[in-house]
Design an enzyme around this catalytic site. Sequence first.
Site, PDB file in Angstrom:
ATOM      1  N   PRO A   2      12.242  -4.313  46.700  1.00 46.66           N
ATOM      2  CA  PRO A   2      13.156  -5.396  47.059  1.00 46.66           C
ATOM      3  C   PRO A   2      13.583  -5.298  48.520  1.00 46.66           C
ATOM      4  O   PRO A   2      13.861  -4.216  49.026  1.00 46.66           O
ATOM      5  CB  PRO A   2      14.359  -5.177  46.148  1.00 46.66           C
ATOM      6  CG  PRO A   2      13.900  -4.244  45.082  1.00 46.66           C
ATOM      7  CD  PRO A   2      12.786  -3.444  45.675  1.00 46.66           C
ATOM      8  N   VAL A   3      13.624  -6.448  49.178  1.00 46.22           N
ATOM      9  CA  VAL A   3      14.114  -6.531  50.552  1.00 46.22           C
ATOM     10  C   VAL A   3      15.275  -7.521  50.552  1.00 46.22           C
ATOM     11  O   VAL A   3      15.125  -8.664  50.127  1.00 46.22           O
ATOM     12  CB  VAL A   3      13.015  -7.005  51.525  1.00 46.22           C
ATOM     13  CG1 VAL A   3      13.577  -7.149  52.931  1.00 46.22           C
ATOM     14  CG2 VAL A   3      11.838  -6.052  51.509  1.00 46.22           C
TER      15      VAL A   3
END
Length: 65
Positions: A2-3
């Site tokens: 996840p970013v």
Amino acid sequence: MPVVRIDLWKGREKEKKRELIEKITSAVVDAIGCPIEAIHVIINEVEKDNWGIGGTPASVKFPDK
């Protein structure tokens, strides 16, 4: 991986940004259960002159104190 990308007005203290990164990371771990090492948090600091709200630069709408 996840970013999380966060856009903020420039000028916050390093400690506040560190706290934000920690809390966002923790929230992502809680929400989706991925390993903490997989989470990337990117803070983009933007000058108020380059941020418009309702057709007006944020520097005009919210001048520094």
